[in-house]
Design a protein around this motif. Sequence first.
Motif, PDB file in Angstrom:
ATOM      1  N   GLU A 147      45.518  49.679  32.372  1.00  0.00           N
ATOM      2  CA  GLU A 147      46.221  50.207  33.546  1.00  0.00           C
ATOM      3  C   GLU A 147      46.030  51.711  33.745  1.00  0.00           C
ATOM      4  O   GLU A 147      45.683  52.166  34.841  1.00  0.00           O
ATOM      5  CB  GLU A 147      47.711  49.881  33.454  1.00  0.00           C
ATOM      6  CG  GLU A 147      48.498  50.325  34.679  1.00  0.00           C
ATOM      7  CD  GLU A 147      49.912  49.793  34.701  1.00  0.00           C
ATOM      8  OE1 GLU A 147      50.624  50.053  35.689  1.00  0.00           O
ATOM      9  OE2 GLU A 147      50.309  49.114  33.729  1.00  0.00           O
ATOM     10  N   HIS A 150      42.303  52.470  34.575  1.00  0.00           N
ATOM     11  CA  HIS A 150      41.975  51.944  35.898  1.00  0.00           C
ATOM     12  C   HIS A 150      42.525  52.845  36.997  1.00  0.00           C
ATOM     13  O   HIS A 150      41.831  53.147  37.974  1.00  0.00           O
ATOM     14  CB  HIS A 150      42.526  50.531  36.059  1.00  0.00           C
ATOM     15  CG  HIS A 150      42.447  50.011  37.458  1.00  0.00           C
ATOM     16  ND1 HIS A 150      41.398  49.261  37.924  1.00  0.00           N
ATOM     17  CD2 HIS A 150      43.300  50.157  38.519  1.00  0.00           C
ATOM     18  CE1 HIS A 150      41.584  48.967  39.191  1.00  0.00           C
ATOM     19  NE2 HIS A 150      42.735  49.489  39.574  1.00  0.00           N
ATOM     20  N   TYR A 163      46.540  49.477  40.157  1.00  0.00           N
ATOM     21  CA  TYR A 163      46.392  48.420  39.151  1.00  0.00           C
ATOM     22  C   TYR A 163      47.358  47.255  39.381  1.00  0.00           C
ATOM     23  O   TYR A 163      46.932  46.097  39.482  1.00  0.00           O
ATOM     24  CB  TYR A 163      46.610  49.013  37.758  1.00  0.00           C
ATOM     25  CG  TYR A 163      46.425  48.032  36.618  1.00  0.00           C
ATOM     26  CD1 TYR A 163      45.174  47.826  36.050  1.00  0.00           C
ATOM     27  CD2 TYR A 163      47.507  47.335  36.090  1.00  0.00           C
ATOM     28  CE1 TYR A 163      44.999  46.950  34.985  1.00  0.00           C
ATOM     29  CE2 TYR A 163      47.356  46.458  35.037  1.00  0.00           C
ATOM     30  CZ  TYR A 163      46.098  46.262  34.487  1.00  0.00           C
ATOM     31  OH  TYR A 163      45.946  45.382  33.445  1.00  0.00           O
TER      32      TYR A 163
END
Length: 371
Positions: A147, A150, A163
């Motif tokens: 997460e 990303h 995310y």
Amino acid sequence: MIDDNNDTNSKDFCLKMEYLKRLKSFGNRTLSLVIAPTLACNFACPYCYEANLPLTIMREEVEDKIIDFINSFSKRCDSLEICWEGGEPLLGIKRIKSLLNKIKEKSLLPLTYHSIITNGYLFSKEIAYYFSNENLNFVQITIDGQEKTHNKSRILKNGGDSYGQIISNIDMITQIIPKCLVVIRTNIHEGNKSEFGTIYKEFSKRWEQNNVRLFPAFVMPNTNCKVSCCTPQNKTDFFLNLKRKDGIDNINFVPTHCVGSCSATSENSYVIAPDGSLYKCWNDIGIVERSVGNVSVGITNNTLIAKYMVGSDKYSDTECAKCSLFPICDGGCNRHRMDNAIHSTKYPLCPFTKDGVADYLYEHYKLCKDE
């Protein structure tokens, strides 16, 4: 027909591979179109090759010319494949719906495969139900790591995170369009390569009962790229570590020669920009000097098409021909090879290192031995 059992030396084998490549490039009777209804995007990814392009939406008159362009292939092709791209194509969902309706009503070629490349953030329930009724076969969505990682890579232009929304939307797509293959791509670079094994196992478990596949793809260097791209050696190490450290067995480590072709090397394949301009390579979209024509007037730059089709692959590269891995290597990106020759860029072409092949084969041997 070539006798596959009569390759007396590597030269014969390479000649056969070149023949099969050309056959694939020029023998396909499917018209394959990548259509960008807009080049606008709601993301600000640091490796995007489409930065600073016009943010216009396709006009209705361009839609009509696309139908004419499709029908001009009715005597040389039997079917039609469509892939929606961008920018972020869902920002142009009204154009997608309008053009699909015209294809159903006016196209002389039947639509046999339907796909979309999207960042996934805008994939609402309404859109999912729409595509379910339009027989969407394939959707590709990118997740670039865990997460935190990303959200640094796939960041919204307003600075927000993406995310959680993307994960939720993938869950929703698998329920509303269960027959549609959802492919999760991770764009690998030096900043996130260590996380792929973790998310691969996490997402494989999360969606193990669904029609979901995951794969890594290396960020390709470009003039706008702000991340550190992997070298051929680092690519080799990445795949070896998936097996050795992460215990991932179902990704093929063995280098193989691909006789298929990308859009740039397939005769009946084009990328269409919002203004109707035609391109051979996805990465060329919006670059005026790389256009090969327009849906209004047809093909106008056969020289560039020839460079892509027959002048920029490994069979036209004297350095590749000297390499001991030539028979099993796919030769890397044609666009990068052409840029290196024309613009003196230094893009790496080798998909893996020579020294790494022995390690690949050894890992494959151990895997086969265990099985």
